[in-house]
Design an enzyme around this catalytic site. Structure first.
Site, PDB file in Angstrom:
ATOM      1  N   SER A  70       0.676  -1.149  -0.041  1.00  0.00           N
ATOM      2  CA  SER A  70       0.069  -0.090  -0.064  1.00  0.00           C
ATOM      3  C   SER A  70       0.956   1.299  -0.114  1.00  0.00           C
ATOM      4  O   SER A  70       0.315   2.465  -0.147  1.00  0.00           O
ATOM      5  CB  SER A  70      -0.981  -0.160   1.248  1.00  0.00           C
ATOM      6  OG  SER A  70      -0.399   0.339   2.255  1.00  0.00           O
ATOM      7  N   PRO A  74       1.999  -1.679   8.698  1.00  0.00           N
ATOM      8  CA  PRO A  74       3.271  -1.803   9.095  1.00  0.00           C
ATOM      9  C   PRO A  74       4.318  -0.617   8.682  1.00  0.00           C
ATOM     10  O   PRO A  74       5.388  -0.662   8.896  1.00  0.00           O
ATOM     11  CB  PRO A  74       3.605  -3.128   8.367  1.00  0.00           C
ATOM     12  CG  PRO A  74       3.021  -3.099   7.270  1.00  0.00           C
ATOM     13  CD  PRO A  74       1.632  -2.507   7.710  1.00  0.00           C
ATOM     14  N   GLY A  75       3.827   0.017   7.823  1.00  0.00           N
ATOM     15  CA  GLY A  75       4.872   1.436   7.563  1.00  0.00           C
ATOM     16  C   GLY A  75       4.911   1.579   6.022  1.00  0.00           C
ATOM     17  O   GLY A  75       5.757   2.464   5.704  1.00  0.00           O
ATOM     18  N   GLY A  76       4.093   1.199   5.184  1.00  0.00           N
ATOM     19  CA  GLY A  76       4.216   1.410   3.925  1.00  0.00           C
ATOM     20  C   GLY A  76       4.173   2.907   3.341  1.00  0.00           C
ATOM     21  O   GLY A  76       4.838   3.493   2.670  1.00  0.00           O
ATOM     22  N   ASP A 127      -0.180   3.872  15.684  1.00  0.00           N
ATOM     23  CA  ASP A 127      -0.973   2.600  15.598  1.00  0.00           C
ATOM     24  C   ASP A 127      -0.494   1.705  16.566  1.00  0.00           C
ATOM     25  O   ASP A 127       0.553   1.675  17.166  1.00  0.00           O
ATOM     26  CB  ASP A 127      -0.320   1.893  14.125  1.00  0.00           C
ATOM     27  CG  ASP A 127      -1.156   1.033  13.505  1.00  0.00           C
ATOM     28  OD1 ASP A 127      -1.782   0.157  14.201  1.00  0.00           O
ATOM     29  OD2 ASP A 127      -1.726   1.261  12.470  1.00  0.00           O
ATOM     30  N   ASP A 138      -4.204   6.424   6.756  1.00  0.00           N
ATOM     31  CA  ASP A 138      -4.916   5.147   6.041  1.00  0.00           C
ATOM     32  C   ASP A 138      -5.828   4.059   6.855  1.00  0.00           C
ATOM     33  O   ASP A 138      -5.694   2.898   6.842  1.00  0.00           O
ATOM     34  CB  ASP A 138      -3.691   4.435   5.368  1.00  0.00           C
ATOM     35  CG  ASP A 138      -4.070   3.416   4.340  1.00  0.00           C
ATOM     36  OD1 ASP A 138      -5.068   3.217   3.817  1.00  0.00           O
ATOM     37  OD2 ASP A 138      -3.147   2.468   4.223  1.00  0.00           O
ATOM     38  N   LYS A 195     -12.220   4.518   2.789  1.00  0.00           N
ATOM     39  CA  LYS A 195     -12.618   3.365   2.500  1.00  0.00           C
ATOM     40  C   LYS A 195     -14.000   3.127   2.079  1.00  0.00           C
ATOM     41  O   LYS A 195     -14.836   3.734   2.916  1.00  0.00           O
ATOM     42  CB  LYS A 195     -12.190   2.333   3.625  1.00  0.00           C
ATOM     43  CG  LYS A 195     -10.907   2.427   4.338  1.00  0.00           C
ATOM     44  CD  LYS A 195      -9.840   2.059   3.435  1.00  0.00           C
ATOM     45  CE  LYS A 195      -8.259   2.121   4.087  1.00  0.00           C
ATOM     46  NZ  LYS A 195      -7.381   2.145   3.124  1.00  0.00           N
TER      47      LYS A 195
HETATM   48  C1  LIG Z   1      -4.437  -0.433   6.081  1.00  0.00           C
HETATM   49  S1  LIG Z   1      -3.668  -0.320   7.437  1.00  0.00           S
HETATM   50  C2  LIG Z   1      -2.380   0.804   7.242  1.00  0.00           C
HETATM   51  C3  LIG Z   1      -1.480   0.557   6.310  1.00  0.00           C
HETATM   52  C4  LIG Z   1      -0.094   1.332   6.061  1.00  0.00           C
HETATM   53  N1  LIG Z   1      -0.856   2.766   5.670  1.00  0.00           N
HETATM   54  C5  LIG Z   1       0.766   0.669   5.348  1.00  0.00           C
HETATM   55  O1  LIG Z   1       1.006   1.375   4.159  1.00  0.00           O
HETATM   56  O2  LIG Z   1       1.459  -0.035   5.817  1.00  0.00           O
HETATM   57  C6  LIG Z   1      -4.692   0.313   8.665  1.00  0.00           C
HETATM   58  C7  LIG Z   1      -4.149   0.389  10.064  1.00  0.00           C
HETATM   59  O3  LIG Z   1      -4.915   1.289  10.869  1.00  0.00           O
HETATM   60  C8  LIG Z   1      -4.543   0.778  12.214  1.00  0.00           C
HETATM   61  N2  LIG Z   1      -5.955   1.650  12.760  1.00  0.00           N
HETATM   62  C9  LIG Z   1      -7.074   1.481  12.891  1.00  0.00           C
HETATM   63  N3  LIG Z   1      -7.887   2.134  13.547  1.00  0.00           N
HETATM   64  C10 LIG Z   1      -6.945   2.726  14.528  1.00  0.00           C
HETATM   65  C11 LIG Z   1      -6.904   3.576  15.561  1.00  0.00           C
HETATM   66  N4  LIG Z   1      -8.186   4.015  16.102  1.00  0.00           N
HETATM   67  N5  LIG Z   1      -5.786   4.106  16.222  1.00  0.00           N
HETATM   68  C12 LIG Z   1      -4.524   3.620  15.861  1.00  0.00           C
HETATM   69  N6  LIG Z   1      -4.478   2.886  14.722  1.00  0.00           N
HETATM   70  C13 LIG Z   1      -5.570   2.422  14.112  1.00  0.00           C
HETATM   71  C14 LIG Z   1      -4.736  -0.543  12.065  1.00  0.00           C
HETATM   72  O4  LIG Z   1      -3.817  -1.182  13.362  1.00  0.00           O
HETATM   73  C15 LIG Z   1      -4.176  -0.650  10.900  1.00  0.00           C
HETATM   74  O5  LIG Z   1      -2.609  -1.018  11.354  1.00  0.00           O
END
Ligand SMILES: C[S@@+](CC[C@H](N)C(=O)[O-])C[C@H]1O[C@@H](n2cnc3c(N)ncnc32)[C@H](O)[C@@H]1O
Length: 365
Positions: free
Chosen positions: A194, A228-230, A246, A282, A311
């Site tokens: 991502s 994870p950090g993308g 996160d 994201d 989303k």
């Molecule tokens: C789609 S993933 C993000 C991927 C990231 N952008 C990447 O490129 O690796 C969504 C993330 O949002 C985090 N998340 C969802 N709700 C959250 C909240 N209220 N507080 C902190 N993190 C949250 C989830 O733990 C998940 O790791």
């Protein structure tokens, strides 16, 4: 003369959203027309009822204003049964009616059969370019106008190797990329695929001038829902110091760069003390909740730039995006904040769109 369709490219599966958006765009200009959207084809035909409406739509359309549309042009002819020995001559006849074009795109759709035409289109582009240049119909230098008095980009869209649509768009108002697709290579060390979404968003949604101002060594960013950090990876690559919010774990290699502070906080409530240069988000959350959160950051002047995903697991995706953006605009206007926004269903987006908001700061004398 009978009316000819406008062609809009979209991601396969999003034809009804694309059609709803074009219909809304036409309605906003009081232009009556109807969309023909077949599921999973990756495009929509939009037909107007009279020539004046066609010209008005052509004059008003600009890709930056459209969310679910990747590419568009006004079709002037549709040719079927093209003979394999000579496809160039019949196409040339219609190109001559269009006039001198500044550029040419030989395109295909992003559906299964369309992707199968990719090599064919690439190959066909050479003899067609040569023939057009020879006839003076394709030239970067020669001033030339298409029938509507604008410099134009010529589009040949192949639906099969013997079937194509020929048309044009005003130069700079449609994508200069084939099918409107920005292809990017995933970096080997990116923590997630991502990562490409933010790379594309930065290139497509943020102007050159703003990119230069934001992405500088030592500038600060916040990534909400970062693991994870993308996305954090893309910001670090651009020299930024990132606060990643996160509960999940961040990529070890990314953390070792020492450009990232990872906070296991709730991204829906956490805010920094000092403003940051850019906010990205994201999170997989309800779109209305994300939009509200982004508006809160912008109103509080915690950032000037926000890039975020909405989303869209629901059916009426265009309606949902419009409502969320409308809410954000209302919030900012209530606080007398000037802003710019653009939203796009990017090539690397799936069931989501990416939105960019910029809070415009008052000019200082
Ligand atoms: C789609 S993933 C993000 C991927 C990231 N952008 C990447 O490129 O690796 C969504 C993330 O949002 C985090 N998340 C969802 N709700 C959250 C909240 N209220 N507080 C902190 N993190 C949250 C989830 O733990 C998940 O790791």
């Amino acid at each position: 003369m009978s009316q000819t369709p406008f062609i809009f490219f979209c991601r396969p599966g999003f034809e009804s959203d694309c059609a709803a958006e074009i219909q809304a765009f036409a309605n906003a200009y009081d232009l009556a027309g109807y969309a023909n959207a077949q599921p999973n084809t990756g495009y929509v035909r939009f037909q107007l009822f009279d020539a004046i409406s066609e010209q008005r739509l052509f004059a008003e359309l600009d890709l930056v204003d459209l969310i679910f549309v990747r590419q568009w042009f006004w079709a002037k002819a549709e040719l079927t049964g093209l003979a394999a020995e000579d496809r160039v001559s019949p196409i040339m006849k219609f190109c001559a009616d269009i006039g001198i074009a500044k550029s040419l795109l030989v395109e295909h759709l992003d559906n299964d059969s369309g992707r199968g035409l990719s090599r064919f289109c690439k190959k066909f582009s050479t003899p067609l370019t040569i023939a057009l240049e020879k006839q003076g119909l394709l030239s970067k230098k020669t001033p030339g106008e298409c029938a509507e008095g604008r410099e134009s980009q010529l589009h040949i869209l192949f639906l099969a190797n013997d079937h194509c649509l020929i048309g044009y768009s005003p130069l700079g108002k449609a994508s200069a990329l084939k099918g409107g697709i920005l292809r990017l290579k995933s970096p080997k060390d990116a923590p997630s695929r991502s990562s490409l979404k933010l790379d594309e968003a930065i290139q497509v949604l943020i102007s050159n001038k703003q990119r230069k101002a934001v992405f500088r060594l030592g500038h600060t960013a916040v990534d909400l829902g970062a693991a994870p950090g993308g996305w954090t990876y893309q910001l670090v690559q651009r020299g930024m110091q990132v606060t990643a919010i996160d509960n999940g774990p961040m990529d070890k290699r990314l953390m070792a760069t020492e450009h990232v502070i990872h906070l296991r906080e709730n991204a829906l409530t956490w805010m920094p003390e000092k403003p940051v240069h850019i906010l990205v988000c994201d999170m997989v959350e309800k779109p209305s909740l994300v939009a509200k959160l982004m508006a809160k950051w912008l109103v509080a002047a915690k950032t000037e730039h926000a890039v975020f995903n909405l989303k869209l697991p629901m059916k009426k995706r265009f309606q949902e995006v419009s409502d969320c953006i409308g809410e954000m605009c209302e919030q900012l206007e209530e606080h007398e904040i000037n802003y710019y926004w653009q939203a796009k269903h990017l090539y690397h987006d799936r069931e989501e769109v990416t939105v960019y908001f910029r809070r415009k700061m008052p000019r200082q004398n």
